[in-house]
Design an enzyme around this catalytic site. Structure first.
Site, mmCIF file in Angstrom:
data_model
loop_
_atom_site.group_PDB
_atom_site.id
_atom_site.type_symbol
_atom_site.label_atom_id
_atom_site.label_comp_id
_atom_site.label_asym_id
_atom_site.label_seq_id
_atom_site.Cartn_x
_atom_site.Cartn_y
_atom_site.Cartn_z
ATOM 1 N N GLY A 1 88.501 4.662 57.488
ATOM 2 C CA GLY A 1 88.202 3.957 58.738
ATOM 3 C C GLY A 1 88.362 2.463 58.637
ATOM 4 O O GLY A 1 89.411 1.949 58.241
ATOM 5 N N LEU B 1 87.332 0.351 56.590
ATOM 6 C CA LEU B 1 87.442 -0.242 55.254
ATOM 7 C C LEU B 1 88.870 -0.237 54.733
ATOM 8 O O LEU B 1 89.149 -0.796 53.668
ATOM 9 C CB LEU B 1 86.545 0.517 54.261
ATOM 10 C CG LEU B 1 85.031 0.348 54.474
ATOM 11 C CD1 LEU B 1 84.265 1.341 53.622
ATOM 12 C CD2 LEU B 1 84.600 -1.077 54.142
ATOM 13 N N GLU C 1 77.153 1.974 54.504
ATOM 14 C CA GLU C 1 77.310 3.197 55.298
ATOM 15 C C GLU C 1 75.962 3.856 55.633
ATOM 16 O O GLU C 1 75.929 4.955 56.198
ATOM 17 C CB GLU C 1 78.189 4.204 54.535
ATOM 18 C CG GLU C 1 79.565 3.689 54.160
ATOM 19 C CD GLU C 1 80.512 3.590 55.364
ATOM 20 O OE1 GLU C 1 80.048 3.761 56.504
ATOM 21 O OE2 GLU C 1 81.707 3.348 55.138
#
Length: 790
Positions: free
Chosen positions: A641, A643, A715
């Protein structure tokens, strides 16, 4: 254009009268003969910076950079910029690069040779205007015959050895292109007067064309602006037939109204207003482009300009003028570089060299006197035109208006040599007129001069084919030039001849005890030869003389590390980084120091910085991977995603304060998962519902425990996301030369950590599923709202 004068130079000149096409062919052929041998030469001297290391030549560099950078590829607004704004010249280099498919010097050399040939042929037209000799028939039609005096002047120009640097040296392209458009601008100005008569009718179109060509010449080299001065003098002397002496006397007294009205009627003031306005506009634009101000030069570049005494400066400037003139008269004393001790300053009236500027001014004043007081108007015009073409193009290099970065430069007298060739041709015409009995001897002397010049051109072109020949040829011309010895030493070192290189580096330092680059290179060789104490002494002297010399600080750190002076080495490395922020080699060596001191985390950070600054730094990569391997701090993680590279949170993957992360490849999940974009911040969620959705594409990273801990916190693991180990099918894998034990299995898969979630709302399963998250390319995907904007 000029009509045939009754006082024609061609009547007694012992040169054959040739048709125009034959004259042009001979001039073009001889110019190629002189310099054609350089076609297969290497990139030499300044070519390294202007071409080899200039990223503006590369196809991947935006064309817009050419208009923002100087000739050497530096940003014009930088304080370190040379401020030489020549985008059109760089554009021709770039075209050479594209056509040849890379840095192949043959194409670059062929263009230079062709340009000089074209310019030499064009000078025939220019000299025909200034010297006269064009013949018309009874009906006023121009006969197809080249004026003898003009042909001789163009011939001298084509074969003049002082042009070798401009033609055989690829960076001389700037001078060639500037000369090309300079001459085109002058010829266009001349065309404005095709229908000129007593009423002063002239063409505005050709005047504006001349200004446009002047602007193009300036975009090739700054010297192009001087064509406006040549055009103005041509207008006054040739078109308006002003008498210089009469004009000067008129200015001292109140000029008669009738004289002013006559000049106004003939359009002179209108044209001068146009030329002056155009020149001011071009200079203003050039000043704005320059940005931060004039370039900064050092004393070794131009020692006379740094002399404290104004008289010493003036004497040495005039000495430089006399030597530049001598190179035109006797071009057998040529050197690629005249700085750094080649010409010591004249500081005393007892210095015998002081006679050189005296002789120079006696001769120049004599020619000016003849131009002022001659009873022959044609002679006045020719001498004044020759002096104009000799002097005005040289003015930007004269140190009168601003400091220049050289002592003598053969390239800058490329255009001025046209004025010299014109005066030389005129002198031979006058000589043949007064000693008509010896015309055969004069013919042999002219032929001998042309042949000698051709031989010197070929000889000098051979010198410019390789750096070894070029640098060694300068030793006999400038034996006291430290830069010459430095370049010879550097060339020898590059070819692996360190022992010989040491001798030349030592001589360079002896001649110039403040020559920090010679000290640095000599220190490097001594370091490799394990002569560490002398290397440390030299490098310490270099950084003491020039405290911001980053390369010397780094090399000093390497030597100090080898001498087990670890604290001093660390200080030297950090000082180097202080003066050069983006210095991957220094970070690499700093990492080696930390590794030797078992400061593992600092070594990892240093090598990580090296790889960020230089992604293909193989030594840094290898050491980084080996250290990670030895410490056992390796984790493989698959990101899909924000990152990933190019996404908003990728910065965390390369932030060394968060830990160490290394990109290692690309792949996709072996299982299918639903990847959705949900929530008011458009966050990509990978729902832990195997077999539903798509195989998800992403990137594989090797990370240490510190970065893994940060990702867990980032996260919100395990509350929002959960970290699981899943099988990833590897599509691209960069194993860094196999230094790591981590690698895909025989089935092409690798176990990696994956952040997915089981904490999702039921309706998320009804959202669109994606296989590859990239909202920048896929406009259907909602854009992620970064945390700072929430």
């Amino acid at each position: 254009m000029m009509l045939q004068s009754a006082w024609s130079l061609d009547n007694t000149l012992p040169v054959p009268q040739l048709p125009q096409y034959w004259a042009r062919a001979i001039i073009g052929a001889l110019s190629i003969l002189c310099f054609g041998i350089s076609y297969d030469g290497e990139f030499v001297f300044d070519d390294s910076e202007a071409i080899i290391n200039n990223k503006d030549l590369r196809p991947e560099t935006p064309l817009s950079n050419l208009w923002e950078h100087d000739f050497w590829g530096s940003n014009l607004i930088s304080n370190t910029s040379h401020k030489s704004y020549r985008p059109l010249t760089v554009l021709t280099f770039r075209l050479n690069y594209l056509i040849a498919g890379g840095l192949h010097p043959v194409g670059f050399h062929v263009v230079n040779i062709a340009l000089h040939s074209v310019i030499s042929v064009m000078t025939l037209d220019v000299f025909s205007v200034l010297l006269g000799g064009l013949v018309h028939d009874e009906k006023g039609r121009l006969l197809n015959r080249a004026p003898k005096a003009s042909f001789l002047a163009a011939l001298f120009f084509a074969v003049h050895p002082v042009h070798t640097e401009s033609v055989a040296g690829i960076v001389g392209r700037a001078d060639l292109l500037c000369a090309l458009f300079f001459l085109l601008s002058f010829i266009s100005y001349c065309k404005a007067f095709r229908k000129y008569d007593a009423e002063g009718e002239f063409s505005f179109y050709w005047i504006f064309a001349s200004l446009l060509l002047c602007a193009i010449a300036m975009l090739c080299k700054e010297q192009g602006i001087t064509v406006l001065g040549v055009n103005t003098v041509f207008d006054a002397l040739v078109i308006c037939k002003m008498d210089i002496l009469h004009l000067g006397m008129a200015l001292l007294r109140k000029p008669k109204l009738s004289e002013i009205l006559l000049l106004w009627k003939r359009g002179f003031f209108t044209r001068i207003l146009l030329v002056a306005s155009g020149g001011i506009a071009l200079l203003y634009v050039r000043w704005r482009i320059m940005g931060t101000g004039p370039p900064v030069f050092t004393e070794v570049d131009n020692p006379a300009s740094f002399a404290d005494n104004a008289l010493v400066r003036a004497i040495n400037y005039n000495y430089y003028y006399s030597l530049s003139t001598w190179l035109l008269v006797c071009p057998w004393w040529l050197c690629f570089d005249w700085s750094m001790g080649c010409l010591p300053l004249i500081k005393s009236v007892g210095d015998i060299r002081i006679f050189a500027p005296l002789v120079f001014w006696i001769v120049l004043i004599g020619i000016i006197f003849q131009a002022l007081f001659s009873m022959n108007p044609d002679e006045k015009r020719i001498l004044a035109s020759g002096i104009t073409l000799l002097v005005i193009p040289f003015l930007p290099a004269s140190n009168i208006f601003f400091r220049v970065g050289f002592v003598i430069a053969e390239r800058v007298i490329y255009l001025s040599s046209a004025g010299y060739c014109m005066l030389l041709s005129y002198g031979i015409c006058i000589l043949s007129r007064h000693v008509g009995r010896f015309k055969n001897i004069i013919s042999l002397a002219v032929a001998g001069l042309v042949i000698l010049n051709i031989m010197q051109c070929i000889r000098r072109s051979c010198h410019w084919r390789t750096e070894e020949d070029l640098f060694t040829s300068a030793l006999s011309v400038c034996p006291f030039n430290a830069k010459v010895h430095y370049n010879v030493g550097k060339n020898l070192a590059d070819r692996g001849k360190e022992i010989s290189a040491i001798q030349y580096y030592r001589e360079a330092v002896r001649l110039n005890p403040k020559y920090v680059h010679a000290m640095n290179n000599l220190g490097n060789i001594l370091k490799e030869r394990k002569e560490l104490h002398e290397a440390e002494e030299l490098l310490s002297r270099a950084v003491a003389i020039q405290p911001d010399f980053a390369a010397a600080w780094m090399n000093l750190g390497i030597v100090q590390n080898s001498l087990n002076k670890f604290e001093e080495a660390e200080r030297s490395y950090w000082t180097a980084i202080k003066y050069r922020k983006k210095y991957p080699d220094c970070y690499y060596n700093l990492g080696r120091l930390y590794a030797d001191l078992h400061r593992t985390s600092e070594a990892l950070n240093a090598w990580r910085n090296a790889t960020l600054l230089k992604p293909n730094h193989s030594l840094a990569w290898n050491n980084l991977i080996i250290l990670l391997d030895n410490t056992g701090k390796m984790n493989t993680v698959f990101v899909y995603g924000t990152l990933k590279k190019g996404q908003p949170n990728y910065r965390y993957m390369i932030d060394t304060s968060k830990g160490t992360g290394l990109f290692y490849g690309k792949g996709h999940t072996e299982q299918k998962y639903p990847l959705v974009i949900a929530g008011k911040y458009n966050i990509p969620f990978l729902l832990n519902v195997p077999t539903k959705g798509h195989q998800i594409f992403g990137e594989i990273y090797l990370i240490d425990d510190q970065l893994l801990q940060f990702l867990d916190e980032f996260e919100s693991c395990p509350d929002l996301y959960q970290r699981n180990s899943v099988k990833i099918h590897v599509l691209e894998w960069d194993n860094k030369d196999g230094k790591m034990d981590v690698k895909p299995g025989e089935d092409g898969t690798l176990m990696c950590f994956l952040y997915s979630t089981t904490n999702y709302e039921d309706d998320w399963l009804n959202l669109p599923y994606y296989e590859n998250y990239d909202p920048f390319d896929n406009y259907e995907q909602p854009k992620y709202i970064v945390r700072e904007a929430r």
